[in-house]
Design a protein around this motif. Structure first.
Motif, PDB file in Angstrom:
ATOM      1  N   GLY A   1      -2.398  -0.946   5.419  1.00 22.05           N
ATOM      2  CA  GLY A   1      -3.453  -0.112   5.996  1.00 22.05           C
ATOM      3  C   GLY A   1      -4.741  -0.836   6.330  1.00 22.05           C
TER       4      GLY A   1
ATOM      5  N   ARG B   1      -6.053  -2.466  -1.499  1.00 21.89           N
ATOM      6  CA  ARG B   1      -5.020  -2.656  -0.489  1.00 21.89           C
ATOM      7  C   ARG B   1      -4.865  -4.135  -0.117  1.00 21.89           C
ATOM      8  NH1 ARG B   1      -3.375   1.966   2.583  1.00 21.89           N
ATOM      9  NH2 ARG B   1      -4.207   3.903   1.696  1.00 21.89           N
TER      10      ARG B   1
ATOM     11  N   ASP C   1      -6.338   6.646  -2.721  1.00 23.00           N
ATOM     12  CA  ASP C   1      -6.145   8.054  -2.405  1.00 23.00           C
ATOM     13  C   ASP C   1      -4.653   8.375  -2.409  1.00 23.00           C
ATOM     14  OD1 ASP C   1      -5.188   6.879  -0.083  1.00 23.00           O
ATOM     15  OD2 ASP C   1      -6.897   7.502   1.151  1.00 23.00           O
ATOM     16  N   ARG C   2      -4.311   9.595  -1.991  1.00 29.86           N
ATOM     17  CA  ARG C   2      -2.908  10.015  -2.036  1.00 29.86           C
ATOM     18  C   ARG C   2      -2.023   9.097  -1.198  1.00 29.86           C
ATOM     19  NH1 ARG C   2      -1.789  16.213  -0.847  1.00 29.86           N
ATOM     20  NH2 ARG C   2      -3.100  16.291  -2.723  1.00 29.86           N
ATOM     21  N   ASP C   3      -2.504   8.703  -0.008  1.00 28.58           N
ATOM     22  CA  ASP C   3      -1.721   7.805   0.839  1.00 28.58           C
ATOM     23  C   ASP C   3      -1.553   6.446   0.165  1.00 28.58           C
ATOM     24  OD1 ASP C   3      -1.415   9.732   2.786  1.00 28.58           O
ATOM     25  OD2 ASP C   3      -3.076   9.005   4.026  1.00 28.58           O
ATOM     26  N   GLY C   4      -2.601   5.979  -0.521  1.00 34.12           N
ATOM     27  CA  GLY C   4      -2.522   4.704  -1.214  1.00 34.12           C
ATOM     28  C   GLY C   4      -1.517   4.738  -2.355  1.00 34.12           C
TER      29      GLY C   4
ATOM     30  N   ALA D   1       1.129   6.669  -2.484  1.00 38.98           N
ATOM     31  CA  ALA D   1       2.445   6.636  -1.849  1.00 38.98           C
ATOM     32  C   ALA D   1       2.787   5.222  -1.390  1.00 38.98           C
ATOM     33  CB  ALA D   1       2.476   7.597  -0.662  1.00 38.98           C
ATOM     34  N   LEU D   2       1.782   4.477  -0.936  1.00 42.14           N
ATOM     35  CA  LEU D   2       1.991   3.089  -0.524  1.00 42.14           C
ATOM     36  C   LEU D   2       2.486   2.243  -1.695  1.00 42.14           C
ATOM     37  CD1 LEU D   2       1.636   0.564   1.320  1.00 42.14           C
ATOM     38  CD2 LEU D   2      -0.767   0.528   0.585  1.00 42.14           C
TER      39      LEU D   2
ATOM     40  N   ARG E   1       6.052   2.981  -2.426  1.00 41.78           N
ATOM     41  CA  ARG E   1       6.949   2.408  -1.404  1.00 41.78           C
ATOM     42  C   ARG E   1       7.109   0.909  -1.602  1.00 41.78           C
ATOM     43  NH1 ARG E   1       5.984  -0.036   3.325  1.00 41.78           N
ATOM     44  NH2 ARG E   1       3.840   0.712   3.546  1.00 41.78           N
TER      45      ARG E   1
END
Length: 211
Positions: free
Chosen positions: A125, A144, A168-171, A173-174, A177
């Motif tokens: 990101g 990140r 955050d939530r996307d982080g 999930a990253l 993954r």
């Protein structure tokens, strides 16, 4: 490898313990971390989760027991490039850009086959922030940048201390993954976390620490 054979053990602790000023912090603890496995280190505050990871990297000397890496007794020579640690201190040089930090890490520890610094930064990101000095990045962007380093180094064992912090939530999930992808490549990871952990590969094995 026969279908029934277990994956090889990458990292093993045998009767490992640590004390500070003659007061036990954790142990003895025994575990074997196999290729393709994600394990979660659990314990109350002060149970030694971060200390365990530091012992496994050689930053702290164990009081008793031993650590094996690929079946060899742990030393700075055996772990060089084979283990990567990500802790509260991200190991970034704040006056360098994210891209420059990755080049420094690759120069020290090697580069994973087919790895690319810019692709790793985009994957975490940070596309468009490659040349920004790290000191100008937000806390989440710094994390990140540190995660991008995991993607370019050849280390098969990841030791991650609270990798979800400042994300955050996307982080979050990253991180999950990246862990799944690492396990699917035959790597393994030992993770500490106070938050929820979820992997596509299933519920992680749990290692409980006690003094």
């Amino acid at each position: 490898m026969p279908a029934s054979a277990e994956p090889p053990i990458l990292l093993e602790a045998r009767a490992l313990s640590f004390s500070r000023q003659d007061e036990p912090v954790f142990g003895p603890v025994d575990f074997a971390l196999r290729a393709g496995e994600i394990a979660l280190v659990e314990g109350d505050n002060g149970s030694g989760k971060t200390t365990l990871l530091r012992v496994l990297t050689g930053m702290l000397r164990a009081g008793e027991g031993e650590v094996l890496l690929d079946g060899l007794r742990f030393s700075l020579d055996t772990m060089a490039g084979a283990v990567v640690f990500l802790g509260h201190h991200l190991g970034l040089k704040f006056d360098l850009s994210a891209r420059e930090n990755l080049r420094v890490s690759a120069g020290l520890y090697g580069l994973r086959a087919d790895a690319d610094a810019d692709a790793a930064l985009a994957d975490t990101g940070l596309a468009g922030f490659e040349d920004e000095p790290v000191r100008r990045l937000s806390a989440g962007q710094k994390k990140r940048a540190a995660l991008a380093r995991l993607l370019i180094l050849p280390a098969r064992v990841w030791l991650l201390d609270e990798p979800y912090a400042n994300l955050d939530r996307d982080g979050i999930a990253l991180v999950n993954r990246l862990l799944d992808d690492h396990a699917n490549r035959g790597g393994a990871a030992l993770v500490t976390s106070h938050g929820a952990v979820s992997f596509a590969g299933g519920e992680p094995r749990r290692i409980r620490l006690h003094a």
